[in-house]
Design a protein around this motif. Structure first.
Motif, PDB file in Angstrom:
ATOM      1  N   PHE A 151     -39.109 -10.781  -2.956  1.00  0.00           N
ATOM      2  CA  PHE A 151     -39.554 -10.186  -4.221  1.00  0.00           C
ATOM      3  C   PHE A 151     -38.361  -9.826  -5.109  1.00  0.00           C
ATOM      4  CE2 PHE A 151     -40.430  -6.262  -6.597  1.00  0.00           C
ATOM      5  CZ  PHE A 151     -41.474  -6.677  -7.398  1.00  0.00           C
ATOM      6  N   VAL A 152     -37.392  -9.134  -4.543  1.00  0.00           N
ATOM      7  CA  VAL A 152     -36.232  -8.684  -5.320  1.00  0.00           C
ATOM      8  C   VAL A 152     -35.427  -9.878  -5.833  1.00  0.00           C
ATOM      9  CG1 VAL A 152     -34.027  -7.463  -5.187  1.00  0.00           C
ATOM     10  CG2 VAL A 152     -36.078  -6.451  -4.185  1.00  0.00           C
ATOM     11  N   LEU A 153     -35.203 -10.892  -4.988  1.00  0.00           N
ATOM     12  CA  LEU A 153     -34.451 -12.062  -5.421  1.00  0.00           C
ATOM     13  C   LEU A 153     -35.193 -12.834  -6.507  1.00  0.00           C
ATOM     14  CD1 LEU A 153     -33.043 -13.415  -2.025  1.00  0.00           C
ATOM     15  CD2 LEU A 153     -31.781 -12.291  -3.866  1.00  0.00           C
ATOM     16  N   THR A 154     -36.510 -12.903  -6.418  1.00  0.00           N
ATOM     17  CA  THR A 154     -37.291 -13.579  -7.459  1.00  0.00           C
ATOM     18  C   THR A 154     -37.121 -12.876  -8.800  1.00  0.00           C
ATOM     19  OG1 THR A 154     -38.946 -14.327  -5.862  1.00  0.00           O
ATOM     20  CG2 THR A 154     -39.602 -14.300  -8.161  1.00  0.00           C
ATOM     21  N   VAL A 155     -37.158 -11.560  -8.777  1.00  0.00           N
ATOM     22  CA  VAL A 155     -37.079 -10.786 -10.019  1.00  0.00           C
ATOM     23  C   VAL A 155     -35.664 -10.754 -10.578  1.00  0.00           C
ATOM     24  CG1 VAL A 155     -37.372  -8.490 -11.029  1.00  0.00           C
ATOM     25  CG2 VAL A 155     -39.076  -9.378  -9.445  1.00  0.00           C
ATOM     26  N   LEU A 156     -34.685 -10.500  -9.717  1.00  0.00           N
ATOM     27  CA  LEU A 156     -33.333 -10.236 -10.194  1.00  0.00           C
ATOM     28  C   LEU A 156     -32.409 -11.458 -10.190  1.00  0.00           C
ATOM     29  CD1 LEU A 156     -32.587  -6.773  -8.542  1.00  0.00           C
ATOM     30  CD2 LEU A 156     -33.525  -7.269 -10.810  1.00  0.00           C
ATOM     31  N   VAL A 157     -32.714 -12.454  -9.361  1.00  0.00           N
ATOM     32  CA  VAL A 157     -31.784 -13.583  -9.255  1.00  0.00           C
ATOM     33  C   VAL A 157     -32.459 -14.862  -9.731  1.00  0.00           C
ATOM     34  CG1 VAL A 157     -30.240 -14.878  -7.729  1.00  0.00           C
ATOM     35  CG2 VAL A 157     -30.624 -12.440  -7.332  1.00  0.00           C
ATOM     36  N   ASP A 158     -33.229 -15.491  -8.838  1.00  0.00           N
ATOM     37  CA  ASP A 158     -33.781 -16.806  -9.168  1.00  0.00           C
ATOM     38  C   ASP A 158     -34.845 -17.157  -8.145  1.00  0.00           C
ATOM     39  OD1 ASP A 158     -33.225 -20.066  -8.553  1.00  0.00           O
ATOM     40  OD2 ASP A 158     -33.476 -19.489 -10.644  1.00  0.00           O
ATOM     41  N   LEU A 159     -35.903 -17.817  -8.598  1.00  0.00           N
ATOM     42  CA  LEU A 159     -36.987 -18.199  -7.703  1.00  0.00           C
ATOM     43  C   LEU A 159     -36.504 -19.163  -6.633  1.00  0.00           C
ATOM     44  CD1 LEU A 159     -39.980 -18.234  -6.913  1.00  0.00           C
ATOM     45  CD2 LEU A 159     -40.311 -20.050  -8.598  1.00  0.00           C
ATOM     46  N   THR A 160     -35.638 -20.107  -7.012  1.00  0.00           N
ATOM     47  CA  THR A 160     -35.123 -21.080  -6.047  1.00  0.00           C
ATOM     48  C   THR A 160     -34.409 -20.380  -4.899  1.00  0.00           C
ATOM     49  OG1 THR A 160     -34.811 -22.669  -7.841  1.00  0.00           O
ATOM     50  CG2 THR A 160     -33.690 -23.131  -5.768  1.00  0.00           C
ATOM     51  N   VAL A 161     -33.524 -19.458  -5.253  1.00  0.00           N
ATOM     52  CA  VAL A 161     -32.787 -18.705  -4.237  1.00  0.00           C
ATOM     53  C   VAL A 161     -33.752 -17.872  -3.395  1.00  0.00           C
ATOM     54  CG1 VAL A 161     -31.054 -16.908  -3.867  1.00  0.00           C
ATOM     55  CG2 VAL A 161     -30.709 -18.648  -5.626  1.00  0.00           C
ATOM     56  N   ALA A 162     -34.735 -17.251  -4.043  1.00  0.00           N
ATOM     57  CA  ALA A 162     -35.676 -16.383  -3.330  1.00  0.00           C
ATOM     58  C   ALA A 162     -36.453 -17.159  -2.273  1.00  0.00           C
ATOM     59  CB  ALA A 162     -36.639 -15.742  -4.327  1.00  0.00           C
ATOM     60  N   VAL A 163     -36.964 -18.341  -2.633  1.00  0.00           N
ATOM     61  CA  VAL A 163     -37.745 -19.138  -1.686  1.00  0.00           C
ATOM     62  C   VAL A 163     -36.871 -19.589  -0.524  1.00  0.00           C
ATOM     63  CG1 VAL A 163     -39.038 -21.282  -1.393  1.00  0.00           C
ATOM     64  CG2 VAL A 163     -39.417 -19.872  -3.413  1.00  0.00           C
ATOM     65  N   GLN A 164     -35.669 -20.079  -0.844  1.00  0.00           N
ATOM     66  CA  GLN A 164     -34.779 -20.564   0.211  1.00  0.00           C
ATOM     67  C   GLN A 164     -34.384 -19.446   1.163  1.00  0.00           C
ATOM     68  OE1 GLN A 164     -31.638 -22.262  -2.141  1.00  0.00           O
ATOM     69  NE2 GLN A 164     -32.722 -24.184  -2.513  1.00  0.00           N
ATOM     70  N   VAL A 165     -33.965 -18.313   0.612  1.00  0.00           N
ATOM     71  CA  VAL A 165     -33.550 -17.184   1.457  1.00  0.00           C
ATOM     72  C   VAL A 165     -34.728 -16.656   2.258  1.00  0.00           C
ATOM     73  CG1 VAL A 165     -32.697 -14.808   1.430  1.00  0.00           C
ATOM     74  CG2 VAL A 165     -31.624 -16.542  -0.021  1.00  0.00           C
TER      75      VAL A 165
END
Length: 551
Positions: free
Chosen positions: A382-396
């Motif tokens: 959730f935090v990575l999707t909001v603050l960084v990037d959806l691509t990074v969030a899904v991979q992580v």
């Protein structure tokens, strides 16, 4: 493998089914109209791009898909990733990203990966879906309130800082239309759920803005007139270096399209009591995204809300989805000039409602009450999707889920010495195959391995076997509760066998399951140890040990 549902259902198609599909298609077409434009604008593109997508991709998904009632088109899930691609590469880059994503989806289907999508962890999908909802809401504040801002920062925190700095520039008329559209949608849905609330809200607020001569920004003032037909198919030029940079985004688009479409098809199955064809659906989604790219659209997938509305409206076959696309094409042809009067605040209000509905609040809170590992995956995604990037969030999220699962499996695996087990154990009372009921020949040690024998339990294996005596004639490994073994586990057994040969110890196996036995045979390990040393039961293994000690 590729068997579209439409071609199967046409064999028994009749007039009553056509009537039901026509009503459903018309209803969903009306519902899709404001959403298609709103999703395109939220992605940083003109509204017609959303309409092109709903027409072309919606038609192809229904024509070629593996679900009876799936409705395809642009969805809120793509807003974040599409806006990021457009900001970095422009619309031309998005077109090539869609082409690559479409190819990947077709490849997923041809490789029969449709069934594997369900293994995406639920905390990951909930985390990025909830994150997308927050991001969509945050992108609509300017248009919803009519803030006077030259530019809106792309990052989440700077965006909200800029909103607060511009809070004194709120337009009362714009805010009234935006908030009014949200309230009207909510009231209509509560009063009569079958009412196309978003379309009614769009028409009502547009009429109010025109009749009251409100000074608000509209589609026409920002984007000009909408075209009245689909553009000619074509592709922009792009360099090879840019294609390489687009690959991660293309993979994310493909994965997101696969997850959303199969999730939507599964929801539809539950509503109609049917069963979709996942691999056919993936191939159709790939073709639809390629078609959308050729005709100036944006990424498409199965739309859960529109699919549910299609079912509730009486749809019986993919013909309803085809009619929905035709309805949108007729709207584009006949009513495009009127669309320029629609206030952007109205579309912003519609997207705020969409964000609220896709927020997964109940699932989010339920996971927060669950295991700590799931909470970690959820919050991080959730935090990575909001603050960084959806691509990074899904991979992580996926990688972290896999690592936590591996740790959980390793913790549940066990290697123990059972030579000294005594009769009367609870294990012996409950299991007639329990080792405590057997007599062990002198000088023989017996170990039991429980759980999948994979790389995650290598340390557990060697920590347990490190305490074995080195001068024993026979070492028995009881592996009846090992359902699977990987290359690392096999390597560890080879190393153990080599050490046993060096110490003059014979290695005997008991109760080998099907998958480990197949792995032993293919790798040659069975021949190395000797087929006679692989025994079906512990009694056979103990008898084999007696014969060895008596040689």
């Amino acid at each position: 493998m590729f068997r579209p549902k439409l071609f199967t259902l046409l064999k028994t198609y009749n007039r009553s089914t056509l009537t039901a599909d026509a009503v459903a298609g018309l209803t969903v077409g009306i519902i899709a109209l404001p959403l298609a434009m709103a999703f395109a604008i939220a992605s940083g593109l003109p509204p017609e791009r959303g309409l092109f997508t709903a027409i072309v991709a919606g038609f192809l998904i229904s024509l070629l898909g593996g679900s009876r009632v799936q409705i395809g088109g642009p969805t809120g899930a793509f807003v974040v990733i599409v806006s990021g691609i457009v900001a970095e590469f422009g619309y031309d880059g998005l077109v090539w990203c869609m082409l690559m994503a479409g190819g990947l989806l077709i490849l997923f289907g041809l490789c029969r990966l449709g069934g594997l999508i369900r293994f995406i962890p639920f905390p990951v999908t909930t985390g990025f879906t909830s994150g997308i909802a927050v991001v969509i809401f945050s992108t609509q504040i300017k248009d919803l309130l009519g803030l006077e801002m030259a530019t809106v920062p792309a990052e989440f925190l700077p965006k909200w800082a800029a909103y607060f700095q511009s809070s004194g520039t709120v337009s009362p008329a714009t805010a009234a239309l935006g908030i009014g559209s949200i309230l009207l949608i909510s009231v209509l849905r509560r009063w009569n759920p079958r009412t196309p609330a978003m379309l009614v809200s769009m028409l009502a607020t547009t009429a109010a803005a025109a009749l009251l001569h409100l000074d608000v920004e509209t589609i026409g003032s920002r984007f000009g007139d909408l075209p009245r037909m689909l553009p000619a198919p074509g592709l922009p030029a792009v360099g090879v270096s840019e294609l390489g940079r687009l690959i991660p985004a293309a993979f994310t688009v493909a994965l997101l399209a696969a997850i959303e479409s199969l999730l939507s098809a599964t929801v539809a199955d539950g509503m109609i009591g049917g069963k979709h064809r996942p691999n056919t659906e993936l191939i159709a989604q790939g073709i639809a995204n390629i078609g959308s790219a050729f005709f100036g659209g944006i990424p498409a997938t199965g739309a859960i809300a529109r699919t549910a509305a299609n079912v509730k409206s009486g749809a019986r076959s993919p013909v309803a989805g085809i009619i929905h696309a035709i309805v949108l094409a007729l709207v584009l042809l006949l009513f495009a000039p009127l669309a320029k009067r629609v206030p952007l605040a109205t579309l912003a209000g519609i997207l705020v409602v969409v964000a609220w509905n896709m927020g997964e609040r109940h699932h989010f809170m339920a996971i927060l009450k669950g295991p700590r590992s799931d909470r970690l995956v959820l919050v991080l995604t959730f935090v990575l999707t909001v603050l960084v990037d959806l691509t990074v969030a899904v991979q992580v999220g996926i990688v972290l889920s896999a690592l936590l699962f591996i740790r959980r499996m390793a913790e549940n695996a066990n290697v123990s010495v059972i030579t000294d087990a005594v009769c009367g154990d609870v294990d012996a009372a409950e299991d007639p195959k329990a080792f405590a009921l057997r007599e062990v020949p002198p000088g023989v040690e017996v170990y039991e391995i429980e759980g999948p024998f994979f790389f995650g339990m290598a340390d557990t294996f060697w920590n347990a076997l490190g305490n074995r005596r080195s001068n024993i004639p026979v070492l028995i490994l009881r592996i009846r509760n090992v359902p699977a073994i990987d290359a690392t586990g096999l390597h560890n057994l080879r190393e153990l066998h080599r050490k046993c040969l060096k110490d003059g110890t014979r290695l005997v196996f008991s109760g080998v399951a099907l998958q480990p036995k197949a792995a032993f045979t293919r790798s040659g390990f069975l021949d190395e140890v000797g087929a006679e040393n692989f025994c079906p039961t512990i009694d056979d293994a103990l008898e084999r040990a007696r014969r060895i000690t008596q040689e």
